[in-house]
Motif scaffolding. Structure first.
Motif, short mmCIF file in Angstrom:
data_model
loop_
_atom_site.label_atom_id
_atom_site.label_comp_id
_atom_site.label_asym_id
_atom_site.label_seq_id
_atom_site.Cartn_x
_atom_site.Cartn_y
_atom_site.Cartn_z
N SER A 207 0.83 -1.21 0.00
CA SER A 207 0.00 0.00 0.00
C SER A 207 0.86 1.26 0.00
CB SER A 207 -0.89 0.07 1.24
OG SER A 207 -1.56 -1.13 1.41
N GLU A 263 1.65 10.95 -5.08
CA GLU A 263 0.70 11.87 -4.47
C GLU A 263 1.15 13.33 -4.61
OE1 GLU A 263 -1.23 9.88 -0.60
OE2 GLU A 263 0.90 9.59 -0.78
N ASN A 291 -9.74 10.43 -3.38
CA ASN A 291 -9.36 9.86 -2.08
C ASN A 291 -8.29 10.72 -1.44
OD1 ASN A 291 -10.91 7.59 -1.78
ND2 ASN A 291 -9.53 6.34 -3.02
N ASP A 293 -5.47 11.32 1.48
CA ASP A 293 -4.67 10.44 2.33
C ASP A 293 -4.19 11.17 3.58
OD1 ASP A 293 -3.36 8.33 3.28
OD2 ASP A 293 -2.15 7.92 1.51
N VAL A 294 -2.94 11.62 3.61
CA VAL A 294 -2.42 12.26 4.84
C VAL A 294 -3.06 13.64 5.02
CG1 VAL A 294 -0.32 12.96 6.05
CG2 VAL A 294 -0.23 11.13 4.34
N THR A 310 -2.92 15.21 1.23
CA THR A 310 -2.40 14.66 -0.02
C THR A 310 -3.51 13.95 -0.78
OG1 THR A 310 -1.71 12.56 0.95
CG2 THR A 310 -0.09 14.32 0.98
N ARG A 343 6.50 10.21 -0.59
CA ARG A 343 6.31 9.63 0.73
C ARG A 343 7.38 8.56 0.94
NH1 ARG A 343 1.36 7.25 3.59
NH2 ARG A 343 0.17 8.63 2.29
N SER A 376 2.54 10.61 8.88
CA SER A 376 1.35 9.81 9.17
C SER A 376 1.81 8.45 9.69
CB SER A 376 0.46 9.71 7.95
OG SER A 376 0.56 8.48 7.34
N SER A 378 0.63 4.32 11.12
CA SER A 378 -0.35 3.26 11.36
C SER A 378 0.27 2.42 12.45
CB SER A 378 -0.59 2.44 10.10
OG SER A 378 0.42 1.46 9.99
N SER A 383 5.12 7.05 8.01
CA SER A 383 5.41 7.67 6.72
C SER A 383 5.73 9.14 6.90
CB SER A 383 4.20 7.60 5.79
OG SER A 383 3.85 6.28 5.52
#
Ligand code: ADP
Ligand code: ASP
Ligand code: MG
Length: 408
Positions: A207, A263, A291, A293-294, A310, A343, A376, A378, A383
């Motif tokens: 991803s 991005e 979509n 993202d960050v 982004t 990224r 960012s 998870s 990232s």
């Protein structure tokens, strides 16, 4: 008759010319014995998919998605027919099918369709006749018999989904590198091959930019617990096993470094700092089909704040139009954008239980004079958004910082 089934997938680089198709045919024929069956999924030859896309764009700047699927799916149709011919030339029985012919039913989201069901009826019949079955990857068919495609890299998904539908004993993904590496081995020569990696880690790496496996295919593999063996079509060497994992694997803190330059960043200045404003902005952008993202929102000092986020570079025009519209509506300031970002990420299941990984990452980037624009995280990745010109340096810096040249 219920022989174990082996599913093999050969990527575009593995079937890029006649020589390579012959080599794959040989390998496939060797794998089919009286004790097991072989189902092969193939991608389009070499850069065919990119070339078809470029062709479409010469005729229409915004090609209709249904027609794109009609076009893009033909690449795989060519390679599966050629491979079946090559196998037959070796004196072995073989038959090729499109995704539609083997009953890969999808929804109607052209260019990124989701597989709903796989009947596999024709595959089973052909296997009973002792044939080597070759299936065109990356495609399916709707209830209306329209051809769909499964998103770029979608042949990986075809292979994993067929392995699940046919209850295959093995799913092998053949590519032009001999496994999953700590980072892209074409960009960093110190990259090390990883012997085993968990679904979670591979999903995160895919991803976050490791193109070697399509992220959606790993999601399916994880859901149905289908172990995947990623290996080279150019050698017989063992590759990397992607599995559910075990305790020992989890001890490794950082498994890999990835990067992604797909991005762009949009910033809205002077956004009124009131409840509901973020909701309004991101609802408008999502309505435009983009979509996000960050997202980073600055602390407000004067009842106004800047918000940056982004979006995929390919959606930048749509995203800016939607952002400008909503910025005006909520009385925000100027909207600016920056396409020159990238990224860089570190991934590892062990991060869950180790502290200080983020600090080490930021320190290493700072020492290399790489400015971090956004962050960012998870559970198993961190990232940083940085300037695109520094991305290779950042990957190498982090690979060294976490001593990935020593693992694998
Ligand atoms: P295929 O045509 O077989 O589908 P892809 O081009 O989609 O192959 O994926 C293989 C490529 O992925 C490799 O050539 C390599 O440059 C790239 N890659 C990126 N990250 C990694 C990684 N962590 N490990 C291995 N390969 C990677
Ligand atoms: N040919 C398609 C692509 O290039 C699908 C694949 O190779 O997996 O994205
Ligand atoms: Mg691929």
């Amino acid at each position: 008759m219920n022989r174990p089934i082996i599913v093999q997938k050969y990527g575009g680089s593995s079937v890029k010319n006649v020589e390579r198709i012959k080599a794959v045919a040989q390998r496939v024929a060797e794998r089919k014995t009286k004790d097991n069956d072989v189902v092969v999924v193939v991608s389009a030859m070499g850069d065919t998919t990119d070339e078809l896309e470029a062709l479409a764009l010469q005729l229409n700047g915004n090609p209709p998605e249904r027609e794109m699927d009609m076009l893009m799916s033909t690449g795989e149709q060519i390679s599966c027919a050629l491979l079946a011919m090559a196998v037959k030339a070796l004196g072995r029985d073989s038959i090729s099918f499109t995704g539609g012919q083997v009953g890969i039913k999808t929804d109607t989201s052209h260019t990124k369709a989701r597989i709903e069901t796989i009947s596999g009826h024709r595959i089973k019949k052909a296997l009973e006749e002792n044939k080597i079955v070759i299936v065109a990857g990356y495609q399916g068919i709707t209830d209306e018999n329209d051809i769909t495609t499964l998103g770029r890299g979608g042949s990986d998904l075809t292979a994993v989904a067929l392995a699940q539908a046919l209850k295959a004993s093995v799913c092998e993904i053949f590519t032009d590198v001999d496994g999953i590496y700590t980072t892209d081995p074409r960009k960093v020569k110190e990259a090390k091959k990883i012997k085993t990696i968990t679904f979670d880690e591979m999903l995160e790496m895919a991803s976050l930019g490791a193109q070697v496996m399509q992220a959606r295919s790993i999601e399916v593999a994880r859901r149905f617990n289908i172990p995947i063996h990623v290996r080279s079509s150019y050698s017989k060497e063992e590759g990397t096993m992607i599995t559910q994992g075990n305790e020992k694997l989890e001890e490794i803190t950082v498994r890999g470094v990835t990067s992604n330059s797909s991005e762009a960043k949009i910033t809205i200045c002077a956004v009124p700092d009131q409840a509901g404003v973020a909701a309004k902005i991101f609802t408008e952008i999502s309505k435009a089909g983009v979509n996000v993202d960050v997202i980073v929102q600055n602390v407000s000092h004067t009842k106004h704040t800047d918000i940056s986020f982004t979006v995929p570079k390919v959606d930048i025009t749509k995203a800016i139009a939607a952002t400008k519209k909503i910025a005006k509506k909520i009385n925000a300031g100027e909207v600016s954008f920056d396409k020159n970002i990238a990224r860089v990420s570190i991934v590892g299941a062990g991060m869950r239980s180790y502290q200080g990984i983020a600090a080490r990452m930021f320190k290493a980037l700072a020492k290399a004079k790489i400015n971090i624009e956004m962050i960012s995280t998870s559970e198993i990745s961190i990232s940083c958004i940085i300037n695109q010109d520094q991305v290779n340096k950042a990957v190498k810096t982090l690979h060294k910082e976490f001593q990935l040249e020593k693992v694998g």
